[in-house]
Enzyme design. Structure first.
Site, mmCIF file in Angstrom:
data_model
loop_
_atom_site.group_PDB
_atom_site.id
_atom_site.type_symbol
_atom_site.label_atom_id
_atom_site.label_comp_id
_atom_site.label_asym_id
_atom_site.label_seq_id
_atom_site.Cartn_x
_atom_site.Cartn_y
_atom_site.Cartn_z
ATOM 1 N N LYS A 118 6.850 -12.518 43.189
ATOM 2 C CA LYS A 118 7.759 -11.850 42.259
ATOM 3 C C LYS A 118 7.748 -12.614 40.933
ATOM 4 C CE LYS A 118 12.600 -10.219 42.081
ATOM 5 N NZ LYS A 118 13.884 -10.212 42.791
ATOM 6 N N SER B 79 18.158 -7.899 47.017
ATOM 7 C CA SER B 79 16.893 -7.551 46.356
ATOM 8 C C SER B 79 15.621 -7.730 47.167
ATOM 9 C CB SER B 79 16.750 -8.333 45.058
ATOM 10 O OG SER B 79 17.501 -7.698 44.066
ATOM 11 N N SER C 75 15.841 -5.657 43.406
ATOM 12 C CA SER C 75 14.963 -5.876 42.278
ATOM 13 C C SER C 75 13.529 -6.296 42.643
ATOM 14 C CB SER C 75 15.569 -6.943 41.365
ATOM 15 O OG SER C 75 15.663 -8.185 42.048
HETATM 16 N N1 GLN Z 1 21.255 -5.011 43.037
HETATM 17 C C1 GLN Z 1 21.873 -6.298 42.970
HETATM 18 C C2 GLN Z 1 22.121 -6.668 41.525
HETATM 19 O O1 GLN Z 1 21.780 -5.902 40.702
HETATM 20 C C3 GLN Z 1 21.066 -7.324 43.669
HETATM 21 C C4 GLN Z 1 20.028 -7.960 42.842
HETATM 22 C C5 GLN Z 1 19.324 -9.087 43.522
HETATM 23 O O2 GLN Z 1 19.485 -9.316 44.713
HETATM 24 N N2 GLN Z 1 18.573 -9.808 42.729
HETATM 25 O O3 GLN Z 1 22.636 -7.692 41.214
#
Ligand code: GLN
Length: 490
Positions: free
Chosen positions: A79, A178, A154
């Protein structure tokens, strides 16, 4: 013979180790698959690491298979919030478009030492804030099951690449879901380890007390292998846990039932999900029961405040973490500014996207002198209560099970402009980060209405990744296998 890319990570690893196939051949096959799929899928970001990968593969080949390197010759992706030396790490933000780290993240050092060949960085929501990868400042990523839908986020790029068989496995990060939610949307396995289990050294911070690096892979044994390589103490990271990592790879083969296991079903997480998600996940519970597990209902009474607490705490931490992107030390600089204040505002206005700015504003607000007690402090108290809820639930069971997301993948752009709706959909994943516990998402099947993947999560007590992986393996063997995603050529 089946094409190389259809093999699992463990299969290709064993073929490499036995000398049946060479690292350069595996890499070429992988790059061919990536080149064929990327115009539509767009799971990667920036230039491929092809040159460096070719050099690594050739060097490995020269020195021959090495049993001390468990990932000898295996192509992997990272990532784009994880630093790899001399390769851009952008976090899918204009702010870091030209940032090239001069060091490897702790997890990248471990992958390299294990003989992995890093082929690409994967797309993500900007600074890991989002749940559909539409928030990347560079381009969105498609879902390999249906290119008109999102891959989740994400870590959507990692999930899409793994599910589409562009690569054998990838690392992601999970601050509020994410890794698990994109794994669910794309039909692969996603593991979020216990907070502190995997080093965050060299990983761009979003919410430091919640962030955890983890694995996306095609099946549970592949996940276990990658996890065992990246887990473990790192003296350069203050929250790294100085605990040994137990291997489960040998036992995995014999983990075929769930006899004697008590699985708790948090009542709050089995209500309000879409019909197809509910049906798929309940069928997975039936399979667990058939394997000998006992199912008990438990409650996480404060879980309903989880979304509110998380969307105060994570922006608060983000607002301080992202203060370093000021046009001076890293990344984009507003060249037109003539005064220091204009340099800060100009660089941040131009470099950061809408969602990131929204969270910095929100975070700065909840930490401000007049509102700290009303918001930040309260949210921190709720976090403690949620952690206690988990402790109490685990007094009645060994594991918890819940769907990974209330819905299946939505159409591209569907939630743009409605951040609150997107936040609500994180309800099933983010309390685990607030409590710092490990969780794994495995494919439960295809939703009846959408024919898109549905994932089920298993949660464990802190540092019980081994038993979590063993149970996930036994259960996933009893669940329908999804096969090749429909949206990409087989
Ligand atoms: N959807 C969550 C957020 O927007 C989780 C994001 C993540 O785990 N990086 O914060």
């Amino acid at each position: 013979m089946d094409a190389l890319y259809t093999r699992s990570l463990l299969e290709i690893r064993d073929m490499l180790a036995r000398g049946e196939v060479k690292p350069t051949a595996v890499l070429d096959d992988c790059l061919q698959r990536i080149t064929a799929l990327e115009p539509d899928l767009k799971a990667t970001i920036g230039p491929l690491m092809a040159e460096e990968a070719a050099k690594t593969a050739a060097e490995l080949e020269q020195s021959g298979p090495d049993p001390s390197k468990p990932l000898w010759g295996v192509p992997l992706m990272l990532k784009d919030c994880i630093c790899a030396k001399n390769h851009p790490t952008t976090c899918a933000s204009k702010m870091l478009e030209n940032f090239v780290p001069f060091y490897d993240a702790g997890v990248v050092e471990k992958l390299r030492k294990a003989g992995a060949v890093l082929v690409a960085k994967t797309n993500m929501d900007e600074f890991a804030m989002g749940s559909d990868t539409c928030g990347s400042a560079m381009h969105p990523t498609a879902n390999p099951w249906d290119l008109s839908k999102v891959p989740g986020g994400s870590s959507g790029g990692s999930a899409a690449a793994v599910a589409a068989r562009e690569v054998y496995g990838a690392l992601g990060s999970d601050t509020g879901g994410s890794i698990r939610q994109p794994a669910s949307f794309c039909g692969c396995v996603g593991l979020k380890p216990t907070y502190g289990r995997v080093s965050r050294y060299g990983v761009v911070a979003y919410g430091s007390s919640l962030d955890q690096v983890g694995v996306l892979a095609r099946n549970v044994p592949d996940t276990a292998l990658l996890y065992e390589v990246i887990a473990g103490y790192d003296a350069r990271e203050a929250t790294s846990a100085p605990l040994p990592v137990e291997s489960c790879l040998d036992e995995l083969k014999n983990s075929r039932d769930l006899k004697g296991l008590r699985i708790g079903l948090p009542r709050e997480f089995w209500n309000g999900n879409s019909e197809e998600v509910d049906a798929c996940c309940r069928a997975a519970l039936d399979a667990a029961r058939d394997l000998g597990a006992e199912l008990v209902e438990v409650s996480l009474p404060h879980a309903r405040y989880g979304v509110a607490a998380y969307y105060i705490l994570s922006p608060a931490e983000a607002s301080t973490n992202l203060a370093r992107f000021d046009g001076v030390r890293y990344g984009l600089r507003d060249r037109e500014a003539t005064e220091l204040k204009d340099l800060y505002t100009g660089s941040r206005s131009k470099g950061l996207g809408e969602e990131v700015k929204r969270r910095i504003l929100l975070g700065t607000f909840v930490l401000s002198a007049g509102y700290y007690d009303a918001y930040y402090h309260k949210a921190a108290q709720v976090r403690r209560l949620i952690a206690q809820d988990y402790e109490q639930a685990f007094a009645h069971c060994d594991l918890l099970a819940a769907p990974a997301a209330p819905v299946t993948a939505w159409p591209q752009g569907h939630l743009s402009g409605d951040p609150l709706a997107a936040y609500q959909l994180d309800v099933l994943t983010l309390t685990l980060n607030l409590a710092g516990l490990p969780g794994i998402c495995i494919p439960a099947g295809l939703g009846q209405a959408s024919q898109m993947p549905v994932g089920i999560q298993l949660f464990g007590k802190a540092f019980t990744e081994k038993s979590l992986l063993l149970s996930a393996h036994a259960l996933s063997a009893a669940l329908p296998s999804l096969g090749m995603p429909r949206g990409v050529p087989a």
